[in-house]
Motif scaffolding. Sequence first.
Motif, mmCIF file in Angstrom:
data_model
loop_
_atom_site.group_PDB
_atom_site.id
_atom_site.type_symbol
_atom_site.label_atom_id
_atom_site.label_comp_id
_atom_site.label_asym_id
_atom_site.label_seq_id
_atom_site.Cartn_x
_atom_site.Cartn_y
_atom_site.Cartn_z
ATOM 1 N N GLU A 82 -74.346 -113.877 -37.440
ATOM 2 C CA GLU A 82 -73.032 -113.419 -37.888
ATOM 3 C C GLU A 82 -73.151 -112.097 -38.635
ATOM 4 N N ALA A 130 -73.764 -109.341 -36.158
ATOM 5 C CA ALA A 130 -72.543 -109.009 -35.410
ATOM 6 C C ALA A 130 -71.594 -108.155 -36.244
ATOM 7 N N TYR A 150 -66.007 -112.769 -35.537
ATOM 8 C CA TYR A 150 -67.177 -113.579 -35.205
ATOM 9 C C TYR A 150 -66.691 -114.994 -34.976
#
Length: 118
Positions: A73, A76, A84
Amino acid sequence: MQRAASGAGWDCASSDDPRDSLRRAFLHCFGLAIVDIAPTLHRQLLSDLFRILNGASGGLVIAYDRRADPETELWARQNGAWLYVPGVADWDSLSTACAEARRLHERKSKQDTLGASV
């Protein structure tokens, strides 16, 4: 994923290969991309893909992670994911996210049009 995106009014093009996705991002402007970020061996390609999608086309990226890993996460979000989505157990949530992305994209398109010189 494709059902959720097309249900929100997005034209869909799918690819299982990160290199093909990167090539398509160079050739086309995408307003929304749902990217499966679970295969960690393609992180550099995915990072490049996020940069291209966010930069040239101003698109939004939904990062989908089957494993729901906190480090993934963070990766990202650092690479420009708009959203996410861990695990996607609830398809209604993904459909809602695609619809919200559609509204944001349309609002941005109107701003770009209104701000353009004639």
